[in-house]
Design a protein around this motif. Structure first.
Motif, short mmCIF file in Angstrom:
data_model
loop_
_atom_site.label_atom_id
_atom_site.label_comp_id
_atom_site.label_asym_id
_atom_site.label_seq_id
_atom_site.Cartn_x
_atom_site.Cartn_y
_atom_site.Cartn_z
N SER A 155 0.82 -1.22 0.00
CA SER A 155 0.00 0.00 0.00
C SER A 155 0.85 1.27 0.00
N GLY A 156 2.17 1.10 -0.10
CA GLY A 156 3.05 2.26 -0.18
C GLY A 156 3.38 2.88 1.16
N ARG A 157 3.02 2.21 2.24
CA ARG A 157 3.30 2.76 3.58
C ARG A 157 4.61 2.16 4.10
N LEU A 158 5.66 2.45 3.36
CA LEU A 158 6.96 1.83 3.62
C LEU A 158 7.56 2.29 4.94
N TYR B 92 22.07 -0.52 -1.74
CA TYR B 92 23.11 0.51 -1.81
C TYR B 92 23.57 0.71 -3.25
N SER B 93 23.60 -0.35 -4.04
CA SER B 93 24.05 -0.25 -5.43
C SER B 93 23.08 0.57 -6.26
N VAL B 94 21.77 0.25 -6.15
CA VAL B 94 20.79 0.97 -6.98
C VAL B 94 20.70 2.44 -6.58
N CYS B 95 21.14 2.74 -5.36
CA CYS B 95 21.16 4.14 -4.91
C CYS B 95 22.51 4.81 -5.20
N PHE C 2 9.60 -11.35 17.05
CA PHE C 2 8.64 -11.14 15.96
C PHE C 2 9.32 -11.14 14.59
N VAL C 3 10.57 -10.70 14.56
CA VAL C 3 11.23 -10.38 13.29
C VAL C 3 12.16 -11.51 12.86
N ASP C 4 11.98 -11.97 11.64
CA ASP C 4 12.85 -13.00 11.09
C ASP C 4 13.46 -12.48 9.78
N PRO C 5 14.38 -13.21 9.14
CA PRO C 5 14.99 -12.74 7.88
C PRO C 5 13.98 -12.37 6.82
N GLN C 6 12.86 -13.10 6.76
CA GLN C 6 11.86 -12.79 5.74
C GLN C 6 11.26 -11.40 5.95
N SER C 7 11.16 -11.00 7.22
CA SER C 7 10.61 -9.67 7.53
C SER C 7 11.48 -8.59 6.89
N TYR C 8 12.79 -8.70 7.13
CA TYR C 8 13.72 -7.72 6.57
C TYR C 8 13.74 -7.80 5.04
N SER C 9 13.70 -9.02 4.53
CA SER C 9 13.75 -9.20 3.08
C SER C 9 12.56 -8.53 2.39
N LEU C 10 11.38 -8.65 3.00
CA LEU C 10 10.18 -8.04 2.45
C LEU C 10 10.32 -6.52 2.33
N VAL C 11 10.75 -5.90 3.41
CA VAL C 11 10.82 -4.44 3.44
C VAL C 11 12.00 -3.92 2.61
N HIS D 98 13.15 -5.28 -0.03
CA HIS D 98 12.74 -5.39 -1.43
C HIS D 98 11.96 -4.14 -1.86
N SER D 99 11.10 -3.66 -0.99
CA SER D 99 10.34 -2.44 -1.29
C SER D 99 11.25 -1.22 -1.31
N CYS D 100 12.24 -1.19 -0.41
CA CYS D 100 13.20 -0.08 -0.40
C CYS D 100 13.97 -0.02 -1.72
N ILE D 101 14.32 -1.20 -2.25
CA ILE D 101 15.03 -1.27 -3.53
C ILE D 101 14.14 -0.73 -4.64
N SER D 102 12.87 -1.15 -4.66
CA SER D 102 11.94 -0.71 -5.71
C SER D 102 11.77 0.80 -5.69
N CYS D 103 11.74 1.38 -4.48
CA CYS D 103 11.54 2.82 -4.34
C CYS D 103 12.86 3.60 -4.30
N LYS D 104 13.98 2.88 -4.32
CA LYS D 104 15.31 3.50 -4.16
C LYS D 104 15.35 4.36 -2.90
N SER D 105 14.78 3.82 -1.83
CA SER D 105 14.71 4.55 -0.57
C SER D 105 15.92 4.20 0.29
N LEU D 106 17.00 4.94 0.11
CA LEU D 106 18.24 4.65 0.83
C LEU D 106 18.09 4.92 2.33
N GLU D 107 17.42 6.01 2.66
CA GLU D 107 17.30 6.39 4.07
C GLU D 107 16.60 5.30 4.89
N LEU D 108 15.47 4.77 4.37
CA LEU D 108 14.76 3.73 5.11
C LEU D 108 15.57 2.44 5.13
N GLY D 109 16.28 2.16 4.03
CA GLY D 109 17.14 0.98 4.01
C GLY D 109 18.26 1.07 5.02
#
Length: 645
Positions: free
Chosen positions: A42-45, A113-116, A59-68, A70-81
């Motif tokens: 929903s874009g609420r990254l 980091y590369s895409v940014c 609560f947090v496992d590797p899949q949790s980080y992987s999910l978010v 992936h969205s950071c990469i799509s949005c090129k959101s370096l700060e959130l990453g």
């Protein structure tokens, strides 16, 4: 504030965390990750990142980080990453190594980091895993792809080599990456080595590998290899066809590229706009108007609405074929226009000598809210230079400041050329010497050409000294200086320049012209095509043509010949210039009244220009000649350039 002793000091990460979500309302495991996935979709990254930051570690496992991530990469959101990376480092300091040690998570960090554009930081994350012996094939590939996408293809191949030295078996994705890097470097030797690995792997290549192989051989000009790969492909998608077409276009084989397009259509493959944009670029370069019109027909027949890129390419094709009216028609029918659209039509008017229309269009462009750029003013200034509009050109040069455009060396070259062509060589020299940047070869070259036009030997010798230092291997500068000496009758100096070229291994670029008749492009080189010149068709036409031209006043001008020989020999050499051969060939092989379109790789000489005018008069043919500077439209014994070029 949190801190970490293992955090690399060269990677900047945020150090504050704001908790807004209530983790007690979410259960660990799949429900938690479902919530993250929902937030990301929903874009609420940022909310997803805050949820991870505030959640208990269970609560947090590797899949949790992987999910978010992936969205950071799509949005090129370096700060959130970066915030997620900080969380991972904090978890590691607290004894939870499982998260950062996960190869998928680390690979996504490298990719982010590369895409940014942060390649060095990506490499640090990669090296951190390498030091701990935690680098999988996916990590190697992520880092190599990061290098490749940031223009570091050599580094990508070196990393691929290091991966092989670690006995890591490359996947198909790794192989396609290595092939792409080889293509980017046009390194056929390395590319063939990777191809050998593809063959030795024992697995059938997938479509990505096949397409990468096609691109490799196309970029390196190995058309036979490209065709061999193409024919072996069990399945071909539009990318495969586009790669093959681009390979032939790159080698200026427009006819073959169009044949592939037709075959593509026969096989029921729907072309993309990229397909047509690629071919239109080749048609423009080769002045292949018939082929360009064929592509235009494909655009008109298509049910889909063409994008702005293909329409801009269509305009450019008509502009570079000298068909300003068609270029304008496409412009007027476009529903959306960008700066390139306007610049293309401006250039079409300018290179065809229609400066009144150019200035009108420029005014309309600025009034419509389109801000001109540096390219716009190069077009305007160059147009003024080649039509003798010195005062108007100066005003346009000064007007650049109104649009906050700082003149580049290219703009100064246009200004210098404009002044020099008008005979103001001293003023042009003063501009060059007072430029805010060091004059480029094109600036000095413009003055040298002006010296040729106006017979100024003294300044020419001074300018040639600058050029021989800046561009020691540019044959054009030596030829212009020789031309200046020859016109002044200083044959001893001509011989000195010729010997200097021999000592430096510099050869004069051969004049070359080409013309499209039906679906074939015919190429002619100055002094060549003996069989054609000895044919009865050529001899009969040439004899009739010269007789008719001499009756209406044609007299050869042999100043272009840089050899101290008699006038008869000079006339014979001038008659072998490539544009004359192309024109004669067209007169033989096209019907009466058919327009003739020729492209030349050099500036047309004075006598060929005069010859073309007389040919257009005695044959009642319209002849369009595109040389390196502009278009010449010959009709009824006159030229559109008004003998100022």
């Amino acid at each position: 504030m949190f801190c970490s002793t293992s955090l690399s000091p060269t990677i900047t990460l945020p150090t504050t965390i704001t908790a807004t979500s209530n983790p007690r309302t979410i259960k660990p495991g799949k429900p938690f990750n479902s919530t993250l996935r929902s937030l990301c979709r929903s874009g609420r990254l940022e909310e997803a990142v805050r949820l991870i930051e505030s959640a208990p570690s269970k609560f947090v496992d590797p899949q949790s980080y992987s999910l978010v991530l992936h969205s950071c990469i799509s949005c090129k959101s370096l700060e959130l990453g970066q915030r997620l990376y900080l969380q991972l480092l904090l978890c590691r300091d607290r004894g939870n190594d499982n998260l950062l040690d996960d190869q998928t998570v680390r690979a996504k960090l490298v990719t982010l980091y590369s895409v940014c554009g942060q390649v060095d930081e990506a490499r640090q994350i990669f090296e951190d895993g390498l030091d701990n012996g935690l680098v999988s094939e996916s990590m190697w590939v992520a880092m190599a792809v990061g290098y490749s996408k940031n223009g570091c293809s050599k580094e990508a191949l070196l990393l691929y080599r290091d991966m092989l030295l670690q006995c890591v078996v490359p996947s198909k994705f790794a192989l396609s990456m290595a092939l792409k890097a080889s293509a980017d470097l046009t390194d056929l030797w390395v590319g063939k080595a990777v191809h050998a690995q593809v063959v030795k792997s024992g697995e059938d290549p997938d479509q990505a590998v096949y397409n990468a192989l096609l691109n490799l051989y196309g970029e390196c000009g190995s058309l036979e290899e490209a065709l061999r790969v193409f024919e072996k492909m069990p399945e071909k998608n539009v990318i495969s066809w586009n790669s093959l077409i681009a390979a032939f276009v790159e080698q200026n084989q427009v006819t073959e590229a169009l044949s592939i397009l037709r075959r593509m259509q026969r096989d029921g493959i729907l072309f993309s706009w990229v397909t047509l944009t690629t071919i239109l670029g080749a048609c423009a370069a080769a002045t292949a108007l018939h082929s360009g019109k064929e592509v235009h027909a494909q655009i008109v027949k298509s049910k889909a609405r063409p994008d702005i890129l293909v329409l801009n390419s269509l305009m450019d094709m008509y502009a570079k074929c000298g068909i300003t009216d068609y270029c304008k028609k496409v412009f007027n029918q476009m529903q959306a226009k960008d700066l390139t659209t306007w610049n293309t039509l401006l250039n079409s008017y300018a290179v065809n000598g229609s400066m009144d229309e150019t200035v009108k269009l420029f005014d309309a462009m600025t009034k419509s809210g389109i801000r001109p750029d540096a390219v716009t003013f190069v077009t305007l200034l160059s147009g003024c230079s080649h039509t003798g509009l010195t005062d108007e050109g100066r005003k346009l040069f000064d007007q650049m400041e109104d649009f906050k455009i700082s003149p580049t060396s290219e703009h100064y070259a246009c200004l210098v050329d404009m002044l020099g062509r008008a005979g103001k060589i001293e003023e042009a020299l003063k501009v060059a010497e007072n430029m805010p940047m060091k004059p480029s070869g094109s600036v000095w070259g413009s003055i040298l050409n002006s010296c040729r036009l106006h017979g100024n030997v003294a300044i020419a010798e001074k300018i040639a000294g600058h050029l021989f230092e800046l561009e020691p291997n540019n044959s054009g500068n030596y030829v212009i200086l020789s031309n200046i000496y020859a016109n002044a009758g200083m044959w001893d100096r001509v011989e000195v320049v010729r010997k200097l070229m021999e000592e430096r291994g510099i050869k004069k670029e051969a004049g070359c012209s080409w013309i499209q008749i039906k679906n074939r492009i015919h190429t002619f080189v100055a002094g060549g095509h003996v069989d054609f010149q000895n044919s009865s068709e050529y001899r009969n036409l040439w004899s009739d043509l010269m007789e008719a031209m001499e009756e209406v006043g044609y007299v050869p001008d042999t100043r272009a010949v840089l050899h101290n020989v008699n006038e008869d020999m000079k006339t014979l050499w001038v008659c072998g210039h490539s544009e004359r051969l192309a024109t004669t060939f067209a007169l033989i092989h096209t019907g009466a009244g058919t327009p003739i379109r020729i492209t030349k790789n050099l500036r047309v000489c004075v006598d060929c220009h005069s010859w073309m005018k007389f040919v257009s008069r005695v044959t009642s043919r319209v002849i369009t000649l595109r040389d390196t500077n502009r278009f010449h439209h010959f009709k009824g014994g006159t030229c559109s350039c008004k003998d100022y070029w």
